[in-house]
Design a protein around this motif. Sequence first.
Motif, mmCIF file in Angstrom:
data_model
loop_
_atom_site.group_PDB
_atom_site.id
_atom_site.type_symbol
_atom_site.label_atom_id
_atom_site.label_comp_id
_atom_site.label_asym_id
_atom_site.label_seq_id
_atom_site.Cartn_x
_atom_site.Cartn_y
_atom_site.Cartn_z
ATOM 1 N N UNK A 140 0.826 -1.209 0.000
ATOM 2 C CA UNK A 140 0.000 0.000 0.000
ATOM 3 C C UNK A 140 0.859 1.256 0.000
ATOM 4 N N UNK A 141 1.899 1.283 0.839
ATOM 5 C CA UNK A 141 2.798 2.442 0.863
ATOM 6 C C UNK A 141 3.527 2.600 -0.464
ATOM 7 N N UNK A 142 3.936 1.475 -1.019
ATOM 8 C CA UNK A 142 4.678 1.500 -2.278
ATOM 9 C C UNK A 142 3.813 2.061 -3.402
ATOM 10 N N UNK A 143 2.544 1.667 -3.438
ATOM 11 C CA UNK A 143 1.657 2.144 -4.487
ATOM 12 C C UNK A 143 1.413 3.643 -4.353
ATOM 13 N N UNK A 145 3.563 5.799 -3.109
ATOM 14 C CA UNK A 145 4.803 6.428 -3.537
ATOM 15 C C UNK A 145 4.941 6.357 -5.056
ATOM 16 N N UNK A 146 4.502 5.261 -5.631
ATOM 17 C CA UNK A 146 4.571 5.125 -7.090
ATOM 18 C C UNK A 146 3.702 6.199 -7.765
ATOM 19 N N UNK A 147 2.503 6.401 -7.204
ATOM 20 C CA UNK A 147 1.616 7.404 -7.773
ATOM 21 C C UNK A 147 2.230 8.803 -7.664
ATOM 22 N N UNK A 148 2.954 9.051 -6.588
ATOM 23 C CA UNK A 148 3.594 10.344 -6.409
ATOM 24 C C UNK A 148 4.769 10.566 -7.331
ATOM 25 N N UNK A 149 5.335 9.510 -7.838
ATOM 26 C CA UNK A 149 6.481 9.618 -8.736
ATOM 27 C C UNK A 149 6.068 10.053 -10.138
ATOM 28 N N UNK A 150 4.834 9.777 -10.491
ATOM 29 C CA UNK A 150 4.410 10.064 -11.848
ATOM 30 C C UNK A 150 4.910 8.992 -12.799
ATOM 31 N N UNK A 151 4.877 9.246 -14.064
ATOM 32 C CA UNK A 151 5.315 8.263 -15.062
ATOM 33 C C UNK A 151 6.826 8.228 -15.132
ATOM 34 N N UNK A 152 7.370 7.012 -15.253
ATOM 35 C CA UNK A 152 8.821 6.822 -15.391
ATOM 36 C C UNK A 152 9.077 5.764 -16.442
ATOM 37 N N UNK A 153 10.168 5.922 -17.140
ATOM 38 C CA UNK A 153 10.529 4.928 -18.151
ATOM 39 C C UNK A 153 10.840 3.607 -17.478
#
Length: 285
Positions: A140-143, A145-153
């Motif tokens: 849950x925390x990882x998801x 943080x992933x959303x906060x990162x935005x799109x990444x290659x």
Amino acid sequence: MAVYQLAQEALAGEFAARWAEALAAVEAREVAGSLSELEAAYAAAVRESAAASYALSVAFYRLVRALETGRVIGGPGYRPGASLGSLWSDFNTLTGTRTGSGPRTPLPVDVRNPFPAADLEREAKRAAEAFRHQVGDRVERHERERAGRGSSALDDAELIAWEKEFLESLKTGGSGAGGMLVQDAGRDAIHSALQDDPGAIGYYRKTDASPCYFCALMAGRGAIYKSKRTAAFGAHPYCHCQAVPIFSRRYQLPAANDRFSRMWRDFGGGSLADWRTYYSKTTKT
């Protein structure tokens, strides 16, 4: 018996290997959508290894008791006409080693069954809690943080390292908590049997070769007698300590237990944090 402790460690290791295998089949981006399947695999691995830990502890308890008292106790795994030879054979089979042997003369029997029945509902609940804390909450925390990162290659080196660290945390956290549950099945079997076995006196804590400060302190208490019914064993993730039952006042503690007891006396008292610092400095010298 060191072989018993090593066999219990191996069962925790087998669980960890199965958990690592389940994780390896899932990409980091797919973990959130695969939680149900991962939890089922986690629970099954805990259940099967815990059952093996329980059976091993019963065989160990029965063998030690027979060696010290000359009598065999009933309960799961007992076979009519049990002898030291058959008890050694059972123990050897479960540990995968040939540690000892004995005569085939049937032993006097104490028919009482002191071993608690496996509480499958409690075990399932503990496995679910461990999975939620060590896996579900991390995902849950990882998801977030992933959303906060935005799109990444997908080939972004920083992203790859981040995802790898995430998967490693799931493997490590899940292995530690699940491995504790696996060995707790055996530890609880012995701890409970001691209370209901009239022939038992108590137990002592046998540590592994390099125990943490807490385990060393617990081992330094020496024998824990049955009158202290509230004296919990106190295991933790990655703890490989085992409860060794005592059936005679003529027992002999391992040298490590005496060493930890002396260390505690030399420490002279203080908080657990102070003891941790003292223990760390003393064992490094």
